[in-house]
Scaffold this motif. Sequence first.
Motif, PDB file in Angstrom:
ATOM      1  N   LEU B  42      -4.989   3.402  -0.590  1.00 42.64           N
ATOM      2  CA  LEU B  42      -4.801   2.416  -0.082  1.00 42.64           C
ATOM      3  C   LEU B  42      -5.002   1.229   0.932  1.00 42.64           C
ATOM      4  O   LEU B  42      -5.548  -0.063   0.878  1.00 42.64           O
ATOM      5  N   ASN B  62      -0.873  -3.194   4.108  1.00 42.37           N
ATOM      6  CA  ASN B  62      -2.935  -2.641   3.918  1.00 42.37           C
ATOM      7  C   ASN B  62      -3.751  -3.685   4.688  1.00 42.37           C
ATOM      8  O   ASN B  62      -3.424  -4.723   4.717  1.00 42.37           O
ATOM      9  N   ASN B 151       2.319  -6.430  -4.173  1.00 40.34           N
ATOM     10  CA  ASN B 151       0.391  -6.595  -4.177  1.00 40.34           C
ATOM     11  C   ASN B 151      -0.554  -8.192  -4.702  1.00 40.34           C
ATOM     12  O   ASN B 151       0.391  -8.869  -5.203  1.00 40.34           O
TER      13      ASN B 151
END
Lengths: 148, 418
Positions: B42, B62, B151
């Motif tokens: 990640l 992240n 994401n």
Amino acid sequence: MMHKDVIILVAEDDEGHANLIKKNLKRAGIVNEVLLFMDGQEIMNFLCKKGDGPHLESGKSYILLLDIRMPKLDGIQVLEQIKTDPSLKKLPVIMITTTDDPREIANCHEMGCSNYITKPIDYENFVTAIRQLGLFLSVVQIPIMNGD
Amino acid sequence: MIDKPTYEELEHRVKELEKADCEKKHSKELLNASEEEYKSTLNNLLIGVVVHAYDTSILFANPEATNILGLTDEQMSGKKAIDPSWNFVHEDATILTIEEYPVSIVFSTKKPLYDYIIGVIRPDREFVTWVIVNAIPIFSTDSDLAKIIVNFVDITDLKQSEEKLARLNVDLKAKNEELEQVVFVASHDLRSPLVNIDGYSRELEYSINELRNTLSANSFVNILNELAPILEDDIPEALRFIRTSTAKMDTLIAGLLRLSRSGRAALNIESLDMNQIISKVIDSTEFKTKKIGAEIISDVLPPCQGDAIQLDQIFSNLLDNALKCLDSKRPGMIRISGEVVDGQSVYCVEDNGIGIDVNHMDKIFEIFHQLDPANNKGEGLGLTIVKRILSRLEGSIRVESTIDLGSRFYITMPNGKK
């Protein structure tokens, strides 16, 4: 029969073209007076009785042979001014020009030109076109311009 | 009474316990290793990942997420304030409301969100950072919202190239219009002097005839004889060259105008029945075909996506060429065939004419180029126009030819069926 008093106005910036038109109208038997104007401004000055030079006279009949590409005011602008002016509107205007662009032809008719002639480059065809114009002029009725 | 375990039994149990302990240790090690791997994956992804809890609070982000957004972990988790000039924007530059944030959309719709493009206005950057966002809701076993995984990828470069391309396209369009205007005006202005050149050459001819008549009528025969080489040969020859060149110039200019207009015609793209179009084209060449004793046949053709008027023009030009290039030594035969290849309609116009020398093959599409100008009345524009039309219709043309056997022109057009 076109009355011999009808005055033919030629607005044409190319002296050679004007001369060839005049010559061939004469050959076709058109002996009417021809007045030549070298650009769009000159013909508008004549029609609107402005500036020096000759002016339109009320009570007389005129027909205008109008080129498109001319200095100062082009033929399209001249046509527009004539057809939106109540006192000039009835002046018959024949476009006589080198371009045969369909858009230009449609545009001029929409704006109210009486006819549209493309000047052929081949002289035999040119002579024929002007002779036919002469024949046409000899049979059309031209309105008299009113005073204002 | 319970039997006491024997020594062997005890020893066995101790061994089992030791073994279990060992396995436990081992699985813990494995778990640690897997968590380490998962974290390192990640942390090293070039995709920003932010995991939100069911209440939209941030559980994890992240490094790439903080990197793209230009925020610290503390700012992300709300522990530190964010610069007020930091914002999310839509593609039309309006600022996103909190409800329009990807996480909010998924939170309220409970559905995944795909390919959501937003810009990040960062106080430390002059330009907008563009990202493409996907956000996925994760549900617990009792189907309550458990997590939202957001994401995103930085597409700033792509977006900038896209904008540059759009700008270039606008420029190109303007240049193209300018060019067409130039061609149009030039064509007109170039024709005007030709009227005079041809007109006055002819007038000169009239004058010379008059001069000749006058001289002979007034019995200046001696003078007329002396002037004969000039009046009969030199001047007429000069005038002939002037007039032929004028006619040629006129043809060239008319061609330029035609080419300019063909690129301007509005296209009406639809599925076309090519059998109908070709049979119309063949009908219109009937007179010429009969006159030279040739035959044109057409197979059953597949349809294509195109403009009916333009396709008529393409095949009229090709058939016209094929008829011009037939070999007088054998009966002319022209065949039109077609098939679908890799989702494209490919048509072939095949003739048994004189063929094209391999060395001249490149030249045939050039503007005003004629392989045999002495025997053709054309302007050398047919194939130039065909090629130009095809490029507007996303089609193409290629040629195969053998001298003395004939030529095959292949036209590829979009078939329209995916």
